[in-house]
Structure formats: structure tokens, C-alpha cells
Design a protein around this motif. Structure first.
Motif, PDB file in Angstrom:
ATOM      1  N   ILE A 131       0.526  -1.434   0.009  1.00  0.00           N
ATOM      2  CA  ILE A 131      -0.190   0.253   0.200  1.00  0.00           C
ATOM      3  C   ILE A 131       1.193   1.357   0.291  1.00  0.00           C
ATOM      4  N   GLY A 132       1.829   1.030   1.059  1.00  0.00           N
ATOM      5  CA  GLY A 132       3.062   2.646   0.837  1.00  0.00           C
ATOM      6  C   GLY A 132       3.235   2.628  -0.226  1.00  0.00           C
ATOM      7  N   ASN A 133       4.022   1.759  -1.071  1.00  0.00           N
ATOM      8  CA  ASN A 133       4.732   1.991  -2.473  1.00  0.00           C
ATOM      9  C   ASN A 133       3.452   2.105  -3.437  1.00  0.00           C
ATOM     10  N   TYR A 134       2.213   2.009  -3.272  1.00  0.00           N
ATOM     11  CA  TYR A 134       1.777   2.659  -4.139  1.00  0.00           C
ATOM     12  C   TYR A 134       1.600   3.803  -3.812  1.00  0.00           C
ATOM     13  N   LEU A 135       0.883   3.780  -2.407  1.00  0.00           N
ATOM     14  CA  LEU A 135       1.004   5.296  -2.772  1.00  0.00           C
ATOM     15  C   LEU A 135       2.043   6.272  -2.853  1.00  0.00           C
ATOM     16  N   LEU A 136       3.383   6.528  -2.548  1.00  0.00           N
ATOM     17  CA  LEU A 136       4.891   7.091  -2.906  1.00  0.00           C
ATOM     18  C   LEU A 136       4.493   6.971  -4.691  1.00  0.00           C
ATOM     19  N   GLN A 137       4.096   5.562  -5.179  1.00  0.00           N
ATOM     20  CA  GLN A 137       4.207   5.972  -6.054  1.00  0.00           C
ATOM     21  C   GLN A 137       3.358   7.228  -6.883  1.00  0.00           C
ATOM     22  N   LYS A 138       1.774   7.158  -6.953  1.00  0.00           N
ATOM     23  CA  LYS A 138       1.272   8.111  -7.219  1.00  0.00           C
ATOM     24  C   LYS A 138       1.559   9.532  -6.801  1.00  0.00           C
ATOM     25  N   GLY A 142       2.111  12.818  -8.873  1.00  0.00           N
ATOM     26  CA  GLY A 142       1.806  13.722  -9.168  1.00  0.00           C
ATOM     27  C   GLY A 142       2.754  15.143  -9.367  1.00  0.00           C
ATOM     28  N   ALA A 143       4.198  14.739  -8.585  1.00  0.00           N
ATOM     29  CA  ALA A 143       4.667  15.746  -8.419  1.00  0.00           C
ATOM     30  C   ALA A 143       5.538  15.925  -9.609  1.00  0.00           C
ATOM     31  N   THR A 144       4.896  15.058 -10.907  1.00  0.00           N
ATOM     32  CA  THR A 144       6.140  15.150 -12.309  1.00  0.00           C
ATOM     33  C   THR A 144       4.597  15.718 -13.142  1.00  0.00           C
ATOM     34  N   GLU A 145       3.893  15.895 -12.387  1.00  0.00           N
ATOM     35  CA  GLU A 145       3.092  17.218 -13.206  1.00  0.00           C
ATOM     36  C   GLU A 145       3.554  18.818 -13.470  1.00  0.00           C
ATOM     37  N   GLY A 146       2.644  19.153 -14.705  1.00  0.00           N
ATOM     38  CA  GLY A 146       2.557  20.779 -14.357  1.00  0.00           C
ATOM     39  C   GLY A 146       3.779  20.441 -15.921  1.00  0.00           C
ATOM     40  N   THR A 147       3.578  21.733 -16.532  1.00  0.00           N
ATOM     41  CA  THR A 147       4.761  22.117 -17.086  1.00  0.00           C
ATOM     42  C   THR A 147       6.405  22.926 -17.032  1.00  0.00           C
ATOM     43  N   ASP A 148       6.651  22.897 -17.694  1.00  0.00           N
ATOM     44  CA  ASP A 148       7.846  24.010 -16.633  1.00  0.00           C
ATOM     45  C   ASP A 148       7.676  25.178 -16.332  1.00  0.00           C
ATOM     46  N   ALA A 149       6.875  25.897 -16.860  1.00  0.00           N
ATOM     47  CA  ALA A 149       6.347  27.094 -16.723  1.00  0.00           C
ATOM     48  C   ALA A 149       5.478  27.471 -15.444  1.00  0.00           C
ATOM     49  N   GLU A 150       5.472  26.235 -15.183  1.00  0.00           N
ATOM     50  CA  GLU A 150       4.534  26.357 -13.521  1.00  0.00           C
ATOM     51  C   GLU A 150       4.646  25.133 -12.549  1.00  0.00           C
ATOM     52  N   ALA A 151       4.510  25.490 -11.375  1.00  0.00           N
ATOM     53  CA  ALA A 151       5.657  24.515 -10.529  1.00  0.00           C
ATOM     54  C   ALA A 151       3.844  23.606 -10.126  1.00  0.00           C
ATOM     55  N   PRO A 152       4.882  22.198  -9.888  1.00  0.00           N
ATOM     56  CA  PRO A 152       3.786  21.025 -10.266  1.00  0.00           C
ATOM     57  C   PRO A 152       2.872  20.970  -8.882  1.00  0.00           C
ATOM     58  N   PRO A 153       1.506  21.310  -8.906  1.00  0.00           N
ATOM     59  CA  PRO A 153       1.090  21.120  -7.336  1.00  0.00           C
ATOM     60  C   PRO A 153       1.330  20.040  -6.155  1.00  0.00           C
ATOM     61  N   SER A 154       1.629  21.003  -5.307  1.00  0.00           N
ATOM     62  CA  SER A 154       2.305  19.800  -4.044  1.00  0.00           C
ATOM     63  C   SER A 154       0.916  18.990  -3.496  1.00  0.00           C
ATOM     64  N   ARG A 155       0.935  17.439  -3.431  1.00  0.00           N
ATOM     65  CA  ARG A 155       0.580  16.783  -3.003  1.00  0.00           C
ATOM     66  C   ARG A 155       0.491  16.600  -1.207  1.00  0.00           C
ATOM     67  N   PRO A 156      -0.983  16.599  -0.539  1.00  0.00           N
ATOM     68  CA  PRO A 156      -0.582  16.592   0.536  1.00  0.00           C
ATOM     69  C   PRO A 156      -0.396  15.336   0.840  1.00  0.00           C
ATOM     70  N   ALA A 157       0.477  14.924   2.188  1.00  0.00           N
ATOM     71  CA  ALA A 157      -0.155  13.433   2.993  1.00  0.00           C
ATOM     72  C   ALA A 157      -0.266  12.412   2.726  1.00  0.00           C
TER      73      ALA A 157
END
Length: 341
Positions: A131-138, A142-157
Motif C-alpha cells: 500500500i505504501g509503495n503504491y501511494l508513494l508512486q502516485k 503527481g509531483a512530475t505533473e505540470g509544465t516547465d512554466a508552472e510548479a507542479p501542485p503539491s500533494r498532501p500526505a
């Protein structure tokens, strides 16, 4: 390695057509999984119970549970797959738990719900790793989403709620010294707490059905420090049921995901004789059933079950009487499967 489907046999009622199906006629091997469903995994292991000085025999449990489940009536909707067993034959519990975690994580990535048949309660650390590794991968995706022009949205724990029906906390510290990395059937939720601490995740743990005679004051003090919601077996009565349900619902509401784990020694020995540590008192089945209702009914914002994985632990066929405990385990698996899909 091909998955052994020979256990899935039982009665057939061809005169009733599709409405007369039983589990053994419907369960498919995991290599034929082509749509989302429920993945069944086995963890054949006695090593954790042995290290915890308990009576062994849980190694045979996954196949025994399948055999009993096979003949139950099919009242489900989505497909169910058998992903086979992880077997701990060489004493290397840590590798077996890692491999179980890999299988759980893979099944979750494939958008299955997962039910695991233990094995001793050391199964829980393998399940939680998955479960932990699955959620870490998610999180990383999520951290790699977004474009170079904008910071990716931070995901809460992620807030993962562990709900354990058990006569024991299973919060023991591993032994000190050279074997400090070696867990047992008594350490899985200590290991889960450590995982959450390292990831800066909240540790949310509810343990229901404790036998105060089987848990030292040190474990109660540790549970208090960790903010564990716990109830002794003497508190799980009809008289106190409404209060317990309210506290449990509040716990569920504060979680994004749920991991349900049931140690069969939470039930009275007369109901579940085939366990590694029989309960002199235990919690009646009808009380557990009512406490399971809000857990199985919990939905996320997408309308899906909050439960990612459920597992059953500590069934010990060696000490079962007339398959009483096997039937109980199969009934619980049947109920959980019907609810989460």
C-alpha cells in the motif's frame, strides 16, 4: 510460475444456469485478468509466528481458506482473480514480505482491490509495504505533473487508516542488537508506524478487540503515544456499541484510504479454535459484523470503496475443529469482496 487453480473445486448446479454459480466456477487465474476486479493473494508463512514464540501451522491457511471459499454461492458483480501464493520456506521473512508488497502494489496499480490470505499476522507488514509503495508512486507521479512554466501542485500526505480486529496490538519493538531489522507476527504495526514516520505521513491505527491479559502495559503506553484508537474486548458489547461506532466513523472520516486487517484470534476460541493464539473471551461475531458495516460502506469522493486492501491473518488449520475457523474466514472474505466491489 503458473498459478495452481486446483483448489477451486466444488458443487455445480447446471440446472440453475448463471444464477446457480459458486466461487470455484468464477474465479480466474491472475494471468487472465483483463479488467478491474478483486485480486486474491496468499501469504503462506509461519516464520513470524515462530519468531514470536507462537504455535505454528498458519502456513497452510491460504489454500484452506480458498478450499472453503470455493463452494460458497456467487452473489458478486465484478471478476475475481487468484494471484497465487508467496511462500516463506527458508526463514527469510523479510524477503517474503517484500515480495508480497510487490504483488500488492502491482495489483493496486492495475486498479484491483486486494484481499490477502495469511499466514501469521506478519502478513500485515508485507501488505502495508505494498500500500505504501503504491501511494508513494502516485505521489511521485503527481509531483512530475505540470509544465516547465508552472510548479507542479503539491500533494498532501495520504491518510491511510489501518483498522485491525485483533486480540493483540502487534506493536512490539523488534529485538535490539544485530537482529533489530527482524520483525515477527508481533511487530507489523510498529513497522508500519516507522514507515509513516520516515515518509512524514500521519500514522492512523485503530485496534479493536484487545485482550488486556495478552498485552503488556508497555504496549498500551506505546499505543497512547502513537495516538491509536483502541478498544478492549470487554468494551465491544451491545451496551457500548453505539459509542464505538461513532468513534470508528470519526476515524474513517479522517482517512483517505483504509487497510482492513482481521486477525481471527479476535473471536472467541469456541468460534475460532483454529488460530495461533486462541482467545479465552474474544469478541462475538455479530459485534464484529456490525463494526465492519461502516468500514465496508466507506466511500471516497469518487464513490469507490476506501478500502484498498483487506487481509485475514492467523488462521491455523492444524488446530481447527470441523473447519469452524475456515468457514469463518471464508465468510469474512465473501462479505468483504461483495462490499468493496
Amino acid at each position: 510460475m503458473p498459478i495452481d487453480m486446483s483448489t477451486w473445486t466444488g458443487r455445480t448446479d447446471p440446472e440453475d444456469g448463471e444464477l446457480g454459480l459458486r466461487w470455484h466456477q468464477v474465479v480466474q487465474p491472475a494471468d487472465q485478468a483483463n479488467e478491474e476486479g478483486i485480486m486474491l493473494l496468499g501469504f503462506a508463512c509461519d516464520e513470524g509466528v515462530s519468531r514470536n514464540k507462537g504455535r505454528t501451522g498458519a502456513y497452510q491457511a491460504p489454500q484452506a481458506i480458498r478450499k472453503t471459499l470455493a463452494n460458497l454461492a456467487w452473489h458478486h458483480q465484478e471478476p475475481i482473480y487468484d494471484g497465487g501464493d508467496i511462500c516463506c520456506n527458508d526463514g527469510n521473512l523479510e524477503l517474503a514480505q517484500y515480495r508480497l508488497g510487490e504483488d500488492v502494489c502491482r495489483a493496486l496499480r492495475q486498479r484491483h482491490k486486494v484481499i490477502v490470505f495469511g499466514g501469521g499476522h506478519e502478513v500485515a507488514w508485507g501488505t502495508f509495504q505494498g500500500i505504501g509503495n503504491y501511494l508513494l508512486q502516485k505521489q511521485q507521479a503527481g509531483a512530475t505533473e505540470g509544465t516547465d512554466a508552472e510548479a507542479p501542485p503539491s500533494r498532501p500526505a495520504p491518510r491511510v487508516g489501518i483498522i485491525n480486529f485483533d486480540a493483540h496490538f502487534d506493536l512490539r519493538n523488534p529485538p535490539a542488537g544485530q537482529q533489530s531489522n527482524m520483525g515477527s507476527s508481533g511487530t507489523p504495526f510498529h513497522q508500519a508506524a516507522r514507515f509513516c514516520q520516515l515518509q512524514n505521513w500521519p500514522f492512523r491505527y485503530a485496534c479493536l478487540g484487545l485482550s488486556r491479559t495478552s498485552n503488556t502495559q508497555a504496549l498500551y503506553d506505546k499505543a497512547d503515544r502513537l495516538g491509536v484508537l483502541y478498544k478492549d474486548d470487554t468494551e465491544l458489547t451491545h451496551q457500548h456499541l453505539e459509542q464505538t461506532l461513532n468513534e470508528l466513523q470519526a476515524f474513517i472520516d479522517q482517512c483517505d484510504h483504509l487497510y482492513l486487517t482481521i486477525d481471527l484470534d479476535v473471536f472467541p476460541a469456541a468460534v475460532a479454535p483454529g488460530v495461533s493464539a486462541p482467545a479465552a473471551r474474544g469478541v462475538p461475531f455479530d459485534i464484529v459484523e456490525q463494526l465492519l458495516e461502516p468500514i465496508l460502506a466507506a466511500k471516497n469522493q469518487a464513490g469507490e470503496s476506501k478500502i484498498l486492501v483487506a487481509d485475514l491473518a492467523e488462521y491455523n488449520p492444524r488446530f481447527d475443529i470441523d473447519n469452524h475457523t475456515a468457514r469463518l474466514a471464508a465468510r469474512l472474505a465473501w462479505t468483504i469482496a461483495r462490499a468493496i466491489r
